[in-house]
Scaffold this active site. Sequence first.
Site, mmCIF file in Angstrom:
data_model
loop_
_atom_site.group_PDB
_atom_site.id
_atom_site.type_symbol
_atom_site.label_atom_id
_atom_site.label_comp_id
_atom_site.label_asym_id
_atom_site.label_seq_id
_atom_site.Cartn_x
_atom_site.Cartn_y
_atom_site.Cartn_z
ATOM 1 N N HIS A 277 59.552 -35.165 -26.431
ATOM 2 C CA HIS A 277 59.314 -34.313 -25.265
ATOM 3 C C HIS A 277 58.321 -33.211 -25.602
ATOM 4 C CE1 HIS A 277 62.079 -31.017 -26.500
ATOM 5 N NE2 HIS A 277 62.885 -31.969 -26.925
ATOM 6 N N ASP A 289 61.559 -29.182 -32.508
ATOM 7 C CA ASP A 289 62.095 -29.574 -31.202
ATOM 8 C C ASP A 289 61.083 -29.269 -30.121
ATOM 9 O OD1 ASP A 289 63.769 -30.367 -29.178
ATOM 10 O OD2 ASP A 289 65.056 -28.613 -29.257
ATOM 11 N N GLU A 323 62.410 -31.945 -20.993
ATOM 12 C CA GLU A 323 63.676 -32.402 -21.570
ATOM 13 C C GLU A 323 64.688 -31.266 -21.644
ATOM 14 O OE1 GLU A 323 66.703 -33.271 -24.708
ATOM 15 O OE2 GLU A 323 65.248 -31.662 -24.708
ATOM 16 N N GLU A 324 64.201 -30.070 -21.974
ATOM 17 C CA GLU A 324 65.116 -28.996 -22.354
ATOM 18 C C GLU A 324 66.016 -28.507 -21.229
ATOM 19 O OE1 GLU A 324 65.927 -28.454 -25.149
ATOM 20 O OE2 GLU A 324 64.297 -28.540 -26.567
ATOM 21 N N ASP A 351 63.679 -37.102 -31.320
ATOM 22 C CA ASP A 351 64.002 -35.747 -30.869
ATOM 23 C C ASP A 351 65.095 -35.119 -31.731
ATOM 24 O OD1 ASP A 351 64.083 -33.401 -29.397
ATOM 25 O OD2 ASP A 351 65.320 -34.248 -27.804
ATOM 26 N N HIS A 421 66.233 -24.386 -31.140
ATOM 27 C CA HIS A 421 66.231 -23.459 -29.992
ATOM 28 C C HIS A 421 66.141 -21.998 -30.420
ATOM 29 C CE1 HIS A 421 68.509 -26.604 -27.270
ATOM 30 N NE2 HIS A 421 67.354 -27.054 -27.727
#
Lengths: 453, 453
Positions: A277, A289, A323-324, A351, A421
């Site tokens: 992503h 990520d 995606e997130e 991912d 994140h």
Amino acid sequence: MKKPLIKILPLLLGGILFAQNKQDSIQFKRISDEILINEQAYSNLYDLTKNIGHRLSGSESYEKATKWAFDKLKEAGADKVWYQEVMVPVWVRGKESLQIKTAKGQWKKLNMLSLGNSEGTKGQDLTAEIILVKSFDEFNKLSEADVKGKIVFFNYPFNQTFISTGQAYGDAGKYRSTTASLVAKKGGKAVIIRSLSSSFDDVPHTGMMRYQEGIEKIPAVAIGPKSADELEKTLKSEKILAKLNSNCTMKPDKLSHSVIGEITGKKDQSVIVVGGHLDSWDVGEGASDDGTGIVQSIEILRTFKKLNLQNNHTIRVVCFANEENGVKGGKKYKEEAQKNNEKHLFAIESDGGGFTPRGFGLDMKEGKRRQIQSWASLFFPYGIYDFTKTYSGTDVEPLNELDVPTAELVPDSQRYFDIHHTAEDTFEKVNRREMLLGAVAMGQLIYMIDKNW
Amino acid sequence: MKKPLIKILPLLLGGILFAQNKQDSIQFKRISDEILINEQAYSNLYDLTKNIGHRLSGSESYEKATKWAFDKLKEAGADKVWYQEVMVPVWVRGKESLQIKTAKGQWKKLNMLSLGNSEGTKGQDLTAEIILVKSFDEFNKLSEADVKGKIVFFNYPFNQTFISTGQAYGDAGKYRSTTASLVAKKGGKAVIIRSLSSSFDDVPHTGMMRYQEGIEKIPAVAIGPKSADELEKTLKSEKILAKLNSNCTMKPDKLSHSVIGEITGKKDQSVIVVGGHLDSWDVGEGASDDGTGIVQSIEILRTFKKLNLQNNHTIRVVCFANEENGVKGGKKYKEEAQKNNEKHLFAIESDGGGFTPRGFGLDMKEGKRRQIQSWASLFFPYGIYDFTKTYSGTDVEPLNELDVPTAELVPDSQRYFDIHHTAEDTFEKVNRREMLLGAVAMGQLIYMIDKNW
């Protein structure tokens, strides 16, 4: 004397299989050598992370990233590159702070991040007493009177005893996604959670939360593990006031794009998807990520072109949007595939970060999984041995509804949730060779599937 | 009707094996949980690396480290802790620099490190022209006239195509260990090598070199990969002078110590060794090489004590002296074992860094190896799957002469040779969970061997 066919057939078949296996292992090494020597993925990752940086859906930097991906797919030699339109949610963070004050103390700032999709305090101070619970069980025992007007702090620990940190992440994940509405139902004013982190540092981790329909949307924030431990300790002996001030909010949806590039199949137009992503959270650089999944996928396309591997089927790189906080890109991709009657043979996503790969998650019928498992000896020299997991990537999962076999690269999981994140998800945390080996493994699997399916 | 024994025996045996396997898997989890939750290894590593730092044989800091290891073994609960005397070489680096000057240029400093055990220039400037060779083949084609009075630069690349970086390290290693005497034989003045590095940064890597008897001891130094690439490029178009000034030299041997601690066997005094080496090179902090092996080994002792595992045989932690430039600790340990008629069942070393473990190297008779391989399913949930390698650790290898089965932990190799023998081998490069899982795997293997051998 002639031997009856029934006696020599196994030998013949064995010979053919051996020769076949040898041919495949030569191609495996060609793919591996090409990527380990001539790769573009690491400098591409540098470019994406340092010159564009984090790129949440709807942001200007995400739009920059789509142009970047388009150009990189062209550079890598794609026969065809295009944008796929998709409406995405637009969440913006803005300024935010969390302070606490003990009975005898001054206000003290804590490192914090609002959770993605959360509403904030509209720039007003929200001041209330914090109450501590360690689990849903403890929370469920509280009455409305206990919770009303309070900020509830869920200090549920990341379970260190799971060997796969993904399992611990899944276990603790519900505290991030669901607690705001549960607390709001009992009249609470806000939620603080312990970050979903495998580390014991003080780095807060954001990530998506959800509100239940019809329930007041109260703010939800995360603090780092160290602050969480200290806060719990203090709360056991005294009352603590918290002052939250935040501006995060959801804006209207916006038109955005996934970016797609492919090498046309030589035999037919059935599609093999490899992707990651393109969006990321709005802190750090979105390196592990999922910058790594993007550059690995582009690297595979480059390698098939460079080695002139003459793929039977179309190999398609998809850089998924959103995606997130919505998976709109993955869902839209499936809708379009269905609408256009495109036959998909297989779809794999990377991912889990650019860490040394260990295997593949295989979400497909038992027969297909067994066939992939039968190739295990080819993969073993590349450190790929685990074909037991049955999940696949978030963005390719919607294709399961069309009966497409889906998969995910399974990298070593130990470091991912230290930085996932967070502001620490940077280029420097990615090791070049580890990340490249992920591209090698996916490239080899795609080679086998292209040839055998 | 009674079933004949021959029919129910396999079922009975199967049942016993299943129950046994279940019992073992419970103990595996107890060991894993204890280490992942209550570990002392990470703070021990912090202490060793930050409060003592690098610790070459013969240095004051190595002596500090022996006292540190003694105390930590006591703290971990060892029944008995002692020092084992061993004479070690004493090599000192001193101030050093390498400058180059192109036809048109100024003198320019390169990042460099003298190779361990090398002699220096005694503080004098050694100025000579550099000639480039890429391999032994190229060097062997040079005449004495070509080499005489020159500094030979071996720019042999670290082979990126090997999946195990250890293999690439072994492949390039002979350029570090042997080139000085080869060059001296042809009248050369010094050797520069490209560092044995998997990275493309500019960090120089030291490590042991050897002189042939009776050949002049000329200086040998390493430069980082980036400097090596640039130097090669420039050398292709113009002459370059180098000015080396260094003070490194070998001093007389000195009395030092390995540090040993054990839990006495409940059934007999046969010994199972687990260890690492306490010394390190004189740059960085000796974190991955081999602080991690030391703290993992102590952690295993702590865990057996804490869980009260009642080991049948003696479990002995050996913190070996002088692995880096002499292996005197390992050789002395074997001599003492032989002299004291100690029966050794097994010895394992961790010296590949504190990265996520993947398996064990097993240097032993086929039957023993097969038995360990038969436990594979117990290890699989812990990410341990590779039992194919047949090497063992440098310090336990001498025990092979006494027919002791030896082994080495095999961690993921991708990051090790980015930092090995460099200023970058620091605490910060070690991931807590990855390192702990190495201790878990070795603890589990020792549990099985203690029970079954």
